[in-house]
Design a protein around this motif. Structure first.
Motif, PDB file in Angstrom:
ATOM      1  N   GLY A  20      41.983  26.631  37.695  1.00  0.00           N
ATOM      2  CA  GLY A  20      42.770  26.551  36.467  1.00  0.00           C
ATOM      3  C   GLY A  20      43.497  27.845  36.165  1.00  0.00           C
ATOM      4  O   GLY A  20      44.667  27.834  35.741  1.00  0.00           O
ATOM      5  N   ALA A  21      42.832  28.974  36.379  1.00  0.00           N
ATOM      6  CA  ALA A  21      43.466  30.276  36.143  1.00  0.00           C
ATOM      7  C   ALA A  21      44.638  30.487  37.097  1.00  0.00           C
ATOM      8  O   ALA A  21      45.691  31.003  36.698  1.00  0.00           O
ATOM      9  CB  ALA A  21      42.441  31.392  36.308  1.00  0.00           C
ATOM     10  N   ILE A  22      44.467  30.077  38.351  1.00  0.00           N
ATOM     11  CA  ILE A  22      45.544  30.213  39.335  1.00  0.00           C
ATOM     12  C   ILE A  22      46.754  29.376  38.933  1.00  0.00           C
ATOM     13  O   ILE A  22      47.898  29.842  38.953  1.00  0.00           O
ATOM     14  CB  ILE A  22      45.045  29.808  40.738  1.00  0.00           C
ATOM     15  N   LEU A  23      46.498  28.119  38.555  1.00  0.00           N
ATOM     16  CA  LEU A  23      47.590  27.227  38.157  1.00  0.00           C
ATOM     17  C   LEU A  23      48.312  27.745  36.915  1.00  0.00           C
ATOM     18  O   LEU A  23      49.534  27.689  36.810  1.00  0.00           O
ATOM     19  CB  LEU A  23      47.060  25.819  37.894  1.00  0.00           C
ATOM     20  N   PHE A  24      47.533  28.279  35.974  1.00  0.00           N
ATOM     21  CA  PHE A  24      48.114  28.778  34.721  1.00  0.00           C
ATOM     22  C   PHE A  24      48.957  30.025  34.973  1.00  0.00           C
ATOM     23  O   PHE A  24      50.079  30.151  34.456  1.00  0.00           O
ATOM     24  CB  PHE A  24      46.994  29.090  33.726  1.00  0.00           C
ATOM     25  N   LYS A  25      48.441  30.951  35.750  1.00  0.00           N
ATOM     26  CA  LYS A  25      49.147  32.217  35.998  1.00  0.00           C
ATOM     27  C   LYS A  25      50.395  32.015  36.848  1.00  0.00           C
ATOM     28  O   LYS A  25      51.397  32.720  36.669  1.00  0.00           O
ATOM     29  CB  LYS A  25      48.198  33.217  36.672  1.00  0.00           C
ATOM     30  N   THR A  26      50.354  31.077  37.787  1.00  0.00           N
ATOM     31  CA  THR A  26      51.517  30.829  38.645  1.00  0.00           C
ATOM     32  C   THR A  26      52.553  29.941  37.977  1.00  0.00           C
ATOM     33  O   THR A  26      53.690  29.844  38.447  1.00  0.00           O
ATOM     34  CB  THR A  26      51.082  30.179  39.965  1.00  0.00           C
ATOM     35  N   GLY A  27      52.145  29.279  36.887  1.00  0.00           N
ATOM     36  CA  GLY A  27      53.054  28.371  36.203  1.00  0.00           C
ATOM     37  C   GLY A  27      53.180  27.023  36.874  1.00  0.00           C
ATOM     38  O   GLY A  27      53.957  26.164  36.440  1.00  0.00           O
ATOM     39  N   PHE A  28      52.395  26.806  37.937  1.00  0.00           N
ATOM     40  CA  PHE A  28      52.491  25.552  38.678  1.00  0.00           C
ATOM     41  C   PHE A  28      52.027  24.369  37.832  1.00  0.00           C
ATOM     42  O   PHE A  28      52.482  23.238  38.036  1.00  0.00           O
ATOM     43  CB  PHE A  28      51.651  25.633  39.955  1.00  0.00           C
TER      44      PHE A  28
END
Length: 267
Positions: free
Chosen positions: A100-108
């Motif tokens: 979730g953090a990866i998706l949120f930070k990348t904007g994906f």
């Protein structure tokens, strides 16, 4: 945002958060299907706070066990049922927090908020829930939950990051696949929601705090209150019905809504 839309968003979030029909999918669809303005990040956080309060209130006896076991779990001493529950919830939450953090930070994550995606996930994961619910054995109870099953259900929960999947729905699907009874599987899914909702709230709240003002705080408080009440009612009803009813009614709703959304998306 009008008071009507504020209350409507809160009630929709409250009712759908713990039912296996995807609360995030419904909140995304609300402005798309009605023409109303998007409720915004602050209201999303507020309604999540309300639903978090509802699940903590409803499962307070389990939450007390979790709190009691947390100190031992954090120091690696998993020698009591309370500590095992706490450690299991930690393990089950880690995959979703990382992805979730990866998706949120990348904007994906924003690219997934489309009607077509929600339609396919509503339909596909609804049918998967039906399959697992009908074929899965009903042998395990909540007390049988351990670290291995927690990790497996935690991986299932990652799929809920796709809008329309339903966090409760996919974790219940995982629980039924592992052989948990319907009511026990739902109970585990609800307990898993506590750290998951809390983590998402913390992740989103940083941006909200920077933009907060008095009116936004008032709107958030109203939204949280209505989300709490509606979530508590929906949760109580679902847990009561599961003693005698399968998940099929929710699957039917998901299939119908998913089909309608796909028609709209591709027309």
């Amino acid at each position: 945002m009008s008071l009507f839309q504020l209350i409507l968003a809160a009630i929709i979030q409250g009712i759908t958060e713990f039912l296996p029909v995807s609360s995030s999918g419904h909140l995304i669809l609300l402005p798309n299907l009605t023409g109303l303005d998007d409720q915004g990040l602050a209201i999303d956080v507020a309604v999540h706070v309300g639903t978090l309060g509802a699940v903590v209130f409803y499962f307070w006896s389990d939450v007390k066990q979790l709190i009691a076991g947390l100190p031992r779990a954090l120091t690696g001493r998993i020698d009591t049922p309370q500590a095992r529950l706490a450690m299991s919830l930690i393990i089950a939450t880690i995959p979703t927090v990382i992805v979730g953090a990866i998706l949120f930070k990348t904007g994906f994550s924003q690219s997934l908020r489309s009607m077509a995606v929600i339609g396919w996930t509503m339909l596909g994961f609804g049918l998967l829930l039906y399959w697992m619910d009908q074929k899965g054995p009903q042998a395990k109870k909540t007390s049988d939950w351990g670290l291995r099953d927690a990790m497996i259900m935690g991986l299932w929960q990652v799929l809920a990051l796709i809008p329309g999947t339903s966090r409760s729905g996919i974790t219940i699907t995982g629980a039924r696949h592992l052989g948990y009874k319907r009511e026990d599987g739902a109970r585990l899914a609800m307990l898993m929601s506590i750290p998951a909702i809390a983590a998402s709230g913390v992740l989103l709240s940083a941006d909200v705090i920077r933009e907060a003002d008095t009116q936004l705080a008032k709107d958030g408080a109203i939204a949280a209150l209505f989300a709490f009440v509606s979530a508590l009612l929906a949760l109580s009803l679902m847990m009561r019905l599961l003693r005698s009813v399968s998940f099929t009614p929710y699957v039917i709703y998901r299939v119908i809504l998913g089909a309608i959304l796909l028609v709209i998306a591709y027309s």
